[in-house]
Design an enzyme around this catalytic site. Structure first.
Site, PDB file in Angstrom:
ATOM      1  N   HIS A   1      50.285  37.103  34.460  1.00  0.00           N
ATOM      2  CA  HIS A   1      51.741  37.001  34.631  1.00  0.00           C
ATOM      3  C   HIS A   1      52.233  35.568  34.475  1.00  0.00           C
ATOM      4  O   HIS A   1      53.416  35.344  34.253  1.00  0.00           O
ATOM      5  CB  HIS A   1      52.221  37.671  35.925  1.00  0.00           C
ATOM      6  CG  HIS A   1      52.006  36.922  37.199  1.00  0.00           C
ATOM      7  ND1 HIS A   1      50.942  37.144  38.049  1.00  0.00           N
ATOM      8  CD2 HIS A   1      52.739  35.947  37.792  1.00  0.00           C
ATOM      9  CE1 HIS A   1      51.043  36.355  39.099  1.00  0.00           C
ATOM     10  NE2 HIS A   1      52.115  35.626  38.973  1.00  0.00           N
TER      11      HIS A   1
ATOM     12  N   ASP B   1      44.641  40.407  36.559  1.00  0.00           N
ATOM     13  CA  ASP B   1      45.751  39.478  36.308  1.00  0.00           C
ATOM     14  C   ASP B   1      45.256  38.076  35.913  1.00  0.00           C
ATOM     15  O   ASP B   1      45.356  37.131  36.686  1.00  0.00           O
ATOM     16  CB  ASP B   1      46.639  39.411  37.562  1.00  0.00           C
ATOM     17  CG  ASP B   1      48.018  38.843  37.257  1.00  0.00           C
ATOM     18  OD1 ASP B   1      48.183  38.205  36.208  1.00  0.00           O
ATOM     19  OD2 ASP B   1      48.931  39.033  38.083  1.00  0.00           O
TER      20      ASP B   1
ATOM     21  N   SER C   1      50.282  31.197  42.064  1.00  0.00           N
ATOM     22  CA  SER C   1      49.760  32.182  41.120  1.00  0.00           C
ATOM     23  C   SER C   1      48.855  31.490  40.114  1.00  0.00           C
ATOM     24  O   SER C   1      49.234  30.464  39.548  1.00  0.00           O
ATOM     25  CB  SER C   1      50.906  32.852  40.372  1.00  0.00           C
ATOM     26  OG  SER C   1      51.482  33.831  41.183  1.00  0.00           O
TER      27      SER C   1
HETATM   28  N1  ARG Z   1      54.022  39.256  42.538  1.00  0.00           N
HETATM   29  C1  ARG Z   1      53.359  38.329  41.686  1.00  0.00           C
HETATM   30  C2  ARG Z   1      53.813  36.927  41.962  1.00  0.00           C
HETATM   31  O1  ARG Z   1      54.968  36.698  42.236  1.00  0.00           O
HETATM   32  C3  ARG Z   1      53.608  38.584  40.247  1.00  0.00           C
HETATM   33  C4  ARG Z   1      52.981  39.785  39.743  1.00  0.00           C
HETATM   34  C5  ARG Z   1      53.409  40.094  38.330  1.00  0.00           C
HETATM   35  N2  ARG Z   1      53.299  41.498  38.099  1.00  0.00           N
HETATM   36  C6  ARG Z   1      54.350  42.326  37.907  1.00  0.00           C
HETATM   37  N3  ARG Z   1      54.147  43.606  37.881  1.00  0.00           N
HETATM   38  N4  ARG Z   1      55.576  41.866  37.731  1.00  0.00           N
HETATM   39  O2  ARG Z   1      53.066  35.997  41.832  1.00  0.00           O
END
Ligand code: ARG
Length: 750
Positions: free
Chosen positions: A94, A230, A662
Site C-alpha cells: 500500500h 502487504d 507502514s
Molecule cells: N490501514 C493501513 C494503513 O493505514 C493501510 C492498508 C491498505 N489497505 C487497504 N485495503 N486500503 O497503514
C-alpha cells in the site's frame, strides 16, 4: 544439552507464572534508546549492543531505515528498510501502490498482475519518490527556548521559533550536502535537529498482484485476522560516487552503510520485537475537550464527506477496468482514512477515552491548585483548552465542508490552477510571461487527465455539492452557487450536469483549444472556475477564526504537557509522533478482542484459502497460489507443526506504531528482519489518542510469506539472491508461554 534443558525448564517456569507481559507503550527517539530503554530491551530479548542500534560514528541498525516521501523531509508517508548491499528496499504494497498504479495500463495492469523486474534494467523509475536516511539528530532546545521572551504572544512566539529553526536547519546543511529540519516536541517545549541524506532515484523492483498485496481489500483493512501480503520492493540509486542524484539511467545501486539480514527462523509468542520507522502523528496528550471535538465535529464531518466521494467513484470503477486503474490509488487512500475515522469513533466511545482523560485532568487540576507557583502557571490551562476546543467545534464544520466538500471535486481543484493565468490576462502581462504560464499548464495537464474520468467526477461533484449545501449555513454559501441551486430547483444531478456541460475543465481538448487562444472571458464565465474561486474565497473568511482557536489550543497544550511532566518528575514521557525516526519495542502476542473472542497471534495460508470468494475481487485467490498451497510447496519458508506443513502469512506484535510506520521493519533480538508492519487492529483504533496495552496490536506480514511469494510465486530468484538470509536458530529461548493461548493455537491448526 544442559543449556537446552535449562532453557526449557526456565521457559516452563516463566510460562506458568507470567502468562502475559504488558506491552511497551511509546515511540522512542533513537538518540535516547541507550539511556531510557536499553536495559529493558535487553531483558526482553535484545542481543545487540546499544552502539549496534544507534551510532553516529559507526554504521548501525538505524542506517538501514528510510523515510519515504515525495522529496522533502517534513513528513514521510511510509517507512522502508534496506535489505541488500545493493540498496534494495522493502516496504508495504500500500506504500508503493501509487507508483504501481502510475505504471499500470489496461494492457500492463501491474496492480492486478503484479510486477517483477528480473534484472536491474527492468526496474521502473518513479517521479516524485525519495528515500531519506537519518545521518544524525541533535537536541537544539537550548538554542531556541532561552531566546524567546516571556512577553511574546503565542503567534509571535511561533514566528520567532520559526526563524530560529530555519537558521539552525540551514546551518547544518553543509552547503547542500544534507537536507535538514528542526522538529518540535512536547507541543513545542523541546526542539531537535534532524540531518538527512535524501536519495531521489528510487525504482520499482517488485510488487505482488493486488490479490495478494491487498488481499481482503477494504473489508479486512484495519482488522485482524488478516491474510494480506502487504509488501512491495524498490531500489535506491545514486550517482557514480554514491552521492544523492536525480534520476539518470546510468545511476548505480546505493551501497548502504547497513542492511538488515532476513531471518526465516520465525518467532514464538512472547519473542522480542522492535519496530523502527517514521510514525506520522499521535495525540497522546489530548484532553477530554479534544475528544469531545473529535466526536462532535471532526470525525462525523470527514466521514460524511469521504463517504459521498467514495460511493460516487466506486460505481464507475466497478464498471470499467480503465477507470478502476485511474482511481485505484485515490480511492484506496480515501477508503483507508474513512474506515480509520469510523474505527476511531467506535474506539473512543467503547474504550471510554473521554472518561480516562477526565481522570488525568482532575489530578492535574488538583496538583496545579495546590501551590501558588503551579497555580499561576497551570491553573487556567484546562479552562483555556476547553474554550479553544469549543471554538474549534464551532468553526471547524464550515471550514471543512467548504474545503473538502466544496473544493474536492477534481474539476474544481484543477480549475483553480488557472487562477494565475486569469490574473496575468487581467493585468495585460507580458506575452512571454503568459506563454510561460501556458506552457506550464500544458505540461501539467497530462498528469491530471491520466487519472481523471469526468463522469466519475461529475457524480462525486453532485454528491459533494449536496453535502455542502445541507451542512453550511446559507449566509456562508457563495451567491453564484445559491443561484445555481435555485435554477436547478435543488436538484444536484442537474446542477452537476450543467457545470460539466458548460465548463472547459472537463476535457483536455477544450482546455487546449482555450490555451491556443486564451480569453479572459472564457475563464470568467466558466462555471467550474467561478465556483472554485467563490469557494476558495469563502474558505478564507472562516480560516481566521479557525486559526485563532488552533493557536489557543497549541499554547495551552504545550503548557499542559509541561505541567504533566512537572507533576510526575520520575516518569519518562515519550513525545508524540511527528514524522521523525522512532523505535518501539514489545513482543509477539495474541489478544482477547472482546468478551469470548480470542485471537491468535498468527495467520496461515490456509486462512487465505478459507476466505476465498470467487464473486468478490477483494477475496480473489489466483490459481498458482492455490496450487502451491495444495502441494504444500512452501520451500524453506514453511514450518512443520504437528506433522503438518504450515506457511505463516501475518502475525501480531505489541509495538506502538501509527500511520507513517507502514512498511517498517519488525526486527528480532538479533537485529534481523522477521516481518513488515502494515496495520493496526480494529478494537484499538483510538490508539493514536490513548494507547490500549491489552488491546492494541501491530499487524505485520511475515517475512517468510514475502520471500515465498517472491521465490515460489514470482520466481524472482534474482531478488532472493541479493538478500542476507539467516536460517539457523540462534536462540531457543521461549520468553513467555501463554498456556491458554497455546491450547487454542493447537486446536486451530488443522
Ligand atoms: N490501514 C493501513 C494503513 O493505514 C493501510 C492498508 C491498505 N489497505 C487497504 N485495503 N486500503 O497503514
Amino acid at each position: 544439552m544442559k543449556n537446552l534443558l535449562l532453557t526449557l525448564f526456565a521457559a516452563l517456569l516463566i510460562g506458568s507464572t507470567m502468562a502475559y507481559e504488558p506491552p511497551d507503550e511509546g515511540m522512542w527517539l533513537p538518540m535516547f534508546v541507550e539511556r531510557l530503554n536499553y536495559v529493558d530491551m535487553q531483558e526482553m530479548g535484545l542481543q545487540l549492543t546499544a552502539e549496534e542500534i544507534y551510532s553516529i560514528n559507526n554504521s548501525s541498525l538505524k542506517d538501514a531505515i528510510v523515510g519515504l516521501s515525495g522529496g522533502g523531509v517534513g513528513g514521510f508517508f511510509c517507512t522502508g528498510e534496506i535489505v541488500s548491499e545493493k540498496g534494495l528496499l522493502f516496504t508495504n504494497h500500500h506504500c508503493g501502490y501509487n507508483k504501481i498504479q502510475s505504471h499500470s495500463t489496461v494492457e500492463h495492469d501491474y496492480l492486478k498482475d503484479g510486477f517483477w523486474a528480473m534484472s536491474l534494467e527492468e526496474e521502473l523509475p518513479n517521479k516524485g519518490m525519495a528515500a531519506s536516511f537519518l545521518v544524525r539528530m541533535e537536541d537544539v532546545t537550548d538554542s531556541i527556548i532561552p531566546f524567546l521572551s516571556d512577553t511574546l504572544t503565542e503567534s509571535e512566539r511561533t514566528a520567532a521559533v520559526r526563524k530560529i529553526r530555519t537558521r539552525l536547519a540551514e546551518k547544518a546543511e553543509e552547503d547542500g550536502k544534507y537536507t535538514t529540519r528542526v522538529s518540535s516536541f512536547y507541543g513545542g517545549s523541546e526542539y531537535y535537529l534532524f540531518v538527512y541524506t535524501v536519495y531521489k532515484d528510487v525504482r520499482l523492483v517488485g510488487a505482488p498482484p493486488s490479490s495478494i498485496g491487498k488481499y481482503g481489500g477494504d473489508t479486512d483493512n484495519w482488522m485482524w485476522p488478516r491474510h494480506t501480503g502487504d509488501f512491495s520492493i524498490f531500489r535506491i540509486y545514486t550517482g557514480p560516487e554514491g552521492e544523492s542524484a536525480k534520476y539518470a539511467e546510468e545511476n548505480i545501486p546505493l551501497k548502504p552503510a547497513h542492511h538488515l539480514p532476513v531471518s526465516i527462523d520465525g518467532y514464538k509468542e512472547g519473542d522480542f520485537a522492535m519496530v523502527w520507522g517514521y510514525p506520522g502523528g499521535t495525540e497522546r496528550y489530548m484532553t477530554s475537550f479534544g475528544i469531545e471535538y473529535k466526536l462532535d465535529a471532526f470525525l462525523p464531518t470527514l466521514i460524511e464527506i469521504f463517504d459521498a466521494q467514495l460511493q460516487a467513484w466506486k460505481v464507475h470503477m466497478d464498471a470499467d477496468q480503465a477507470v478502476r486503474i485511474q482511481y485505484a490509488s485515490k480511492y484506496a487512500g480515501l477508503a483507508n482514512a474513512w474506515k480509520l475515522f469510523l474505527g476511531q469513533t467506535r474506539g473512543l466511545k467503547r474504550l471510554k477515552v473521554y472518561e480516562k482523560k477526565q481522570k488525568i485532568e482532575i489530578a492535574f487540576q488538583a496538583w496545579a491548585d495546590a501551590q501558588p507557583e503551579t497555580s499561576e502557571k497551570y491553573g487556567e490551562v484546562l479552562k483555556n483548552l476547553e474554550e479553544g476546543y469549543a471554538n474549534l467545534t464551532n468553526d471547524f464544520p464550515v471550514l471543512v465542508y467548504t474545503a473538502l466538500a466544496a473544493n474536492s471535486p477534481e474539476i474544481l481543484g484543477y480549475a483553480a490552477q488557472y487562477g494565475q493565468l486569469l490574473e496575468l490576462l487581467d493585468s495585460k502581462a507580458d506575452d512571454a510571461i503568459i506563454e510561460e504560464t501556458i506552457t506550464q499548464l500544458r505540461d501539467g495537464m497530462g498528469g491530471h487527465f491520466k487519472n481523471y474520468y469526468a463522469p466519475a467526477d461529475e457524480d462525486a461533484f453532485a454528491a459533494l455539492m449536496e453535502v455542502y449545501h445541507n451542512n453550511v449555513p446559507l449566509e456562508s454559501q457563495p451567491e453564484y452557487f445559491l443561484e445555481l441551486v435555485d435554477d436547478m430547483n435543488g436538484n444536484f444531478i442537474f446542477l452537476a450536469d450543467y457545470v460539466f456541460n458548460n465548463s472547459i475543465f472537463e476535457s483536455q481538448d477544450q482546455i487546449n483549444a482555450f490555451l491556443d487562444k486564451p480569453k479572459k472571458k472564457t475563464l470568467e464565465k466558466d462555471p467550474a472556475f467561478m465556483l472554485s474561486t467563490d469557494f476558495t474565497n469563502m474558505m478564507g473568511q472562516v480560516m481566521g477564526q479557525y486559526r485563532q482557536a488552533n493557536t489557543q489550543i497549541g499554547e495551552f497544550n504545550r503548557l499542559f504537557i509541561a505541567g504533566l511532566r512537572e507533576m510526575k518528575p520520575d516518569k519518562v514521557f515519550y513525545p508524540d509522533a511527528n514524522s521523525t525516526m522512532r523505535m518501539s519495542y514489545g513482543s509477539v502476542q495474541d489478544y482477547i478482542a472482546a468478551d469470548a473472542v480470542f485471537y491468535d497471534y498468527f495467520t496461515t495460508l490456509a486462512g487465505v484459502m478459507e476466505k476465498e470468494d470467487a464473486t468478490n475481487d477483494e477475496f480473489f485467490v489466483e490459481e498458482k497460489l492455490k496450487t502451491l498451497y495444495a502441494n504444500k510447496d512452501f520451500g524453506p519458508y514453511g514450518e512443520m507443526v504437528n506433522g503438518k506443513e504450515r506457511l505463516n502469512v501475518c502475525f501480531l506484535t505489541t509495538n506502538d506504531i501509527t500511520g507513517g510506520n507502514s512498511g517498517s521493519p519488525v526486527i528480532n533480538g538479533n537485529g534481523e528482519l522477521i516481518g513488515i508492519a502494515f496495520d493496526g487492529n480494529w478494537e484499538a483504533m483510538s490508539g493514536d489518542i490513548a494507547f490500549e496495552p491489552e488491546l492494541q496490536r501491530t499487524i505485520n506480514v511475515d517475512i517468510r510469506y514475502v520471500l515465498f511469494i517472491i521465490d515460489k510465486l514470482a520466481g524472482a530468484q534474482n531478488i532472493i539472491d541479493e538478500l542476507t538470509i539467516v536460517d539457523t536458530p540462534k536462540h531457543t529461548k521461549v520468553k513467555t508461554v501463554n498456556v491458554k493461548a497455546k491450547a487454542v493455537t493447537e486446536k486451530s491448526i488443522e
